[in-house]
Write a protein that holds these residues in place. Structure first.
Motif, PDB file in Angstrom:
ATOM      1  N   THR A  11       0.821  -1.213   0.000  1.00 34.25           N
ATOM      2  CA  THR A  11       0.000   0.000   0.000  1.00 34.25           C
ATOM      3  C   THR A  11       0.856   1.264   0.000  1.00 34.25           C
ATOM      4  OG1 THR A  11      -0.236  -0.043   2.419  1.00 34.25           O
ATOM      5  CG2 THR A  11      -1.970  -1.119   1.127  1.00 34.25           C
ATOM      6  N   GLU A  16      -3.750  -0.212  -4.711  1.00 36.33           N
ATOM      7  CA  GLU A  16      -5.009  -0.475  -4.029  1.00 36.33           C
ATOM      8  C   GLU A  16      -5.099  -1.972  -3.767  1.00 36.33           C
ATOM      9  OE1 GLU A  16      -7.906   1.052  -6.782  1.00 36.33           O
ATOM     10  OE2 GLU A  16      -7.496   3.124  -6.215  1.00 36.33           O
ATOM     11  N   ALA A  18      -7.322  -5.239  -2.140  1.00 34.91           N
ATOM     12  CA  ALA A  18      -8.534  -5.874  -1.630  1.00 34.91           C
ATOM     13  C   ALA A  18      -8.176  -7.333  -1.365  1.00 34.91           C
ATOM     14  CB  ALA A  18      -9.665  -5.779  -2.650  1.00 34.91           C
ATOM     15  N   THR A  69      -8.344  -0.055   7.202  1.00 31.36           N
ATOM     16  CA  THR A  69      -9.049  -1.165   6.553  1.00 31.36           C
ATOM     17  C   THR A  69     -10.554  -1.030   6.739  1.00 31.36           C
ATOM     18  OG1 THR A  69      -8.994  -2.555   8.521  1.00 31.36           O
ATOM     19  CG2 THR A  69      -7.148  -2.780   6.997  1.00 31.36           C
ATOM     20  N   HIS A  92     -13.517   3.061  -0.885  1.00 31.09           N
ATOM     21  CA  HIS A  92     -12.521   2.752   0.146  1.00 31.09           C
ATOM     22  C   HIS A  92     -11.139   2.555  -0.488  1.00 31.09           C
ATOM     23  CE1 HIS A  92     -15.296   2.628   3.425  1.00 31.09           C
ATOM     24  NE2 HIS A  92     -15.871   1.489   3.089  1.00 31.09           N
ATOM     25  N   LEU A  93     -11.100   1.821  -1.587  1.00 27.85           N
ATOM     26  CA  LEU A  93      -9.830   1.583  -2.271  1.00 27.85           C
ATOM     27  C   LEU A  93      -9.222   2.897  -2.745  1.00 27.85           C
ATOM     28  CD1 LEU A  93     -10.802  -1.608  -4.301  1.00 27.85           C
ATOM     29  CD2 LEU A  93      -9.179  -1.500  -2.380  1.00 27.85           C
ATOM     30  N   GLU A  94     -10.039   3.763  -3.323  1.00 31.78           N
ATOM     31  CA  GLU A  94      -9.556   5.052  -3.809  1.00 31.78           C
ATOM     32  C   GLU A  94      -9.008   5.917  -2.678  1.00 31.78           C
ATOM     33  OE1 GLU A  94     -13.034   6.539  -5.810  1.00 31.78           O
ATOM     34  OE2 GLU A  94     -12.564   5.467  -7.684  1.00 31.78           O
ATOM     35  N   LYS A  95      -9.532   5.735  -1.474  1.00 31.44           N
ATOM     36  CA  LYS A  95      -9.061   6.502  -0.309  1.00 31.44           C
ATOM     37  C   LYS A  95      -7.858   5.851   0.367  1.00 31.44           C
ATOM     38  CE  LYS A  95     -13.473   8.667   0.743  1.00 31.44           C
ATOM     39  NZ  LYS A  95     -14.554   8.843   1.734  1.00 31.44           N
ATOM     40  N   GLY A  96      -7.345   4.778  -0.223  1.00 33.02           N
ATOM     41  CA  GLY A  96      -6.151   4.137   0.318  1.00 33.02           C
ATOM     42  C   GLY A  96      -6.417   3.111   1.399  1.00 33.02           C
ATOM     43  N   ARG A  97      -7.657   2.742   1.580  1.00 36.23           N
ATOM     44  CA  ARG A  97      -7.993   1.726   2.579  1.00 36.23           C
ATOM     45  C   ARG A  97      -7.883   0.341   1.962  1.00 36.23           C
ATOM     46  NH1 ARG A  97     -13.176   5.212   3.611  1.00 36.23           N
ATOM     47  NH2 ARG A  97     -12.328   6.764   5.040  1.00 36.23           N
ATOM     48  N   VAL A  98      -7.475  -0.604   2.764  1.00 32.86           N
ATOM     49  CA  VAL A  98      -7.477  -2.000   2.344  1.00 32.86           C
ATOM     50  C   VAL A  98      -8.885  -2.521   2.607  1.00 32.86           C
ATOM     51  CG1 VAL A  98      -6.579  -4.315   2.815  1.00 32.86           C
ATOM     52  CG2 VAL A  98      -5.033  -2.348   2.841  1.00 32.86           C
TER      53      VAL A  98
END
Length: 184
Positions: A11, A16, A18, A69, A92-98
């Motif tokens: 990350t 990104e 998942a 996450t 969520h992915l675009e915001k850097g979250r797993v």
């Protein structure tokens, strides 16, 4: 913790991530179906709940080292996870979250098919499969000492050679959805 650290390093590169978590270490539905009157559907549901347990554990581990996450599940479990909504997962992915997916699709399907189906909806470019061997072999290295490590292999070769990389339906889904790499 080793998985959390690996994901953290990925990350940090801006990738990104998942993750579709399995639950076979806790309960494998296929192994229990038929035992003590347990039908396959019920056994698979218990297995899907095991994936939720592993997902919450992974989320806590990642959180302990600062990785943001979200757990999404196909079952309604609002106290521990949010429902799977594709657009929300993408945000969520675009915001850097797993994003950690639990309970598969909410209905029994082979795990590899669940994984590829979920990732194709997120326009994944790469699908990684974590296994208990160190790569892709022409035979099972745990049972065949002469098994050869394959550096690269095409989707056609996987099907033509009947390599047990993952479920053949999943391999076909990767190919049909232009997932250029499927790594073991």
């Amino acid at each position: 913790m080793a998985i959390a650290r690996e994901v953290a390093s990925i990350t940090k590169l801006g990738v990104e991530v998942a993750i579709l978590v399995g639950g076979g270490n806790i309960f494998c539905g296929a192994s229990w179906a038929g035992c003590s009157g347990l039908d396959r559907s019920s056994a698979d549901c218990i297995g899907m709940l095991a994936t939720v347990m592993n997902s919450i554990f992974l989320q806590a581990t990642m959180g302990s080292i600062g990785i943001p996450t979200r757990v999404q599940t196909a079952f309604r479990m609002s106290e521990v996870a949010e429902p799977y909504i594709r657009r929300r997962a993408v945000k969520h992915l675009e915001k850097g979250r797993v994003v950690i997916f639990a309970a598969g699709p909410g209905s029994p399907q082979p795990f590899d098919v669940q994984k590829v189906s979920k990732y194709s909806k997120l326009n994944a470019e790469v699908v990684l499969k974590v296994t208990n061997v160190d790569g892709l072999y022409d035979a099972d290295p745990r049972h065949n000492p002469n098994a050869r490590l394959l550096e690269t292999v095409s989707y056609h070769e996987v099907t033509a050679r009947d390599l047990s990389v993952m479920d053949m339906t999943a391999i076909t889904l990767c190919q049909e959805n232009n997932i250029s790499r499927c790594c073991v």
